[in-house]
Scaffold this motif. Structure first.
Motif: not given
Length: 352
Positions: A221, A225, A228
């Motif tokens: 990932m 991200q 977040d």
């Protein structure tokens, strides 16, 4: 709604009030496994009806894991003592994301004394498509090695006193990225424990500019991200705040362990039923609106409840508006110039 009306009309419910002792006795005598079963049934209905599965197909299933302590008086709840002057119970919870909100997925009730990480095995989801997000209270290097070995993905925050045993690689980050550092590390120290597996370490800042260090074993990932995703953990804090504020958890009606646990389970069941009710009427507003409307119309026909829920407000408020102080000052000066000062010299005149 019709069931509520039927109960009100029955002789068993024709009473002016229900005493606290009646509630305490009923909570104490009701088996907690029964309410736990009802809660799990509500969770399954949410998964089927609201569409948690469809939402999780669009993105990786994010599981928020955390706990909240309900403080109590140690003299009245000696079975829940965890400090010399304080008692309490912990609600260990796992939340999942729906389309636009979160919902309970699993709950465990314990006294407040055991640490949060004692419930990790029961709350962490071991699935290839699951991503578990939890706070620093669940940091356990041995568990992290186990999760890395069996493919369980997690995102957490590093403790301030954590020891980085080895920095394997420092990765470059874009200059315009909110991530200020990315590295591959091994955690731990001798003679305690040193991790065998490598973790990603990400450094960023919160809204107040404070440094935040995030750990994950997800190597695919994007770094932003992951940051977040960790910020989504705040949703579980908002959930605890909502439940405590609106579903009567500040006042406990029973003193027994069974009574306290039952009251907490009833609160979770109520929250699940509100989600199901909101889905049934296709309401896209806030869950609090459904809750407030239900409190007013719970003993009326279901059609009246729906009509009231979708009723538009009769008037709109523009909020508190600022006074035009400069215009008032200029007007007052002009009145002095024109010698219109009689009304200004009275004690009851208010310029604003």
């Amino acid at each position: 709604m019709y069931l509520a009306r039927h109960l009100l009309e029955s002789d068993a419910f024709r009473t002016t009030s229900i005493s606290a002792s009646q509630l305490s006795r009923k909570l104490r005598e009701t088996p907690s496994y029964f309410l736990d079963f009802v809660f799990r049934e509500c969770v399954e209905q949410i998964t089927r009806q609201v569409g948690a599965k469809r939402a999780n197909e669009k993105m990786r299933r994010i599981n928020l894991v955390d706990s909240s302590t309900i403080s109590m008086c140690v003299s009245q709840y000696p079975w829940a003592e965890f400090r010399s002057t304080k008692a309490g119970v912990k609600l260990h919870l796992r939340l999942v994301f729906l389309d636009d909100q979160v919902a309970p997925d699993k709950a465990i009730l314990t006294p407040a004394k055991p640490a949060d990480k004692t419930q990790m095995d029961a709350l962490v989801v071991v699935e290839p498509n699951a991503l578990n997000v939890f706070d620093r209270g669940y940091v356990d290097y041995r568990k992290f090695d186990t999760y890395c070995a069996n493919g369980t993905k997690f995102v957490t925050r590093l403790k301030d006193n954590a020891v980085i045993h080895e920095v394997i690689e420092e990765r470059q980050v874009p200059s315009d990225s909110p991530v200020t550092r990315e590295a591959l590390v091994r955690l731990g120290s001798y003679p305690n424990y040193v991790m065998e597996h490598t973790l990603r370490l990400l450094e960023t800042t919160d809204n107040e500019g404070k440094r935040v260090v995030i750990l994950t074993n997800d190597m695919t990932m994007d770094a932003e991200q992951i940051c977040d995703v960790y910020r989504k953990r705040w949703q579980i804090e908002l959930f605890f705040k909502w439940v405590k504020q609106h579903l009567v958890l500040k006042r406990l009606y029973g003193h027994s362990e069974n009574g306290v646990y039952n009251q907490l389970l009833i609160a979770l069941i109520t929250y699940c039923l509100l989600i199901l009710l909101q889905a049934k009427v296709s309401h896209s507003g806030k869950l609090l609106e459904v809750y407030k409307c239900l409190r007013l119309y719970w003993d009326r026909a279901f059609s009246e409840f729906v009509k009231a829920l979708y009723k538009k407000p009769g008037r709109t408020s523009k909020g508190r508006r600022r006074c035009k102080v400069e215009d008032i000052f200029e007007q007052t000066v002009q009145q002095y110039i024109e010698r219109e000062t009689e009304h200004l010299e009275t004690v009851i005149y208010d310029l604003i």
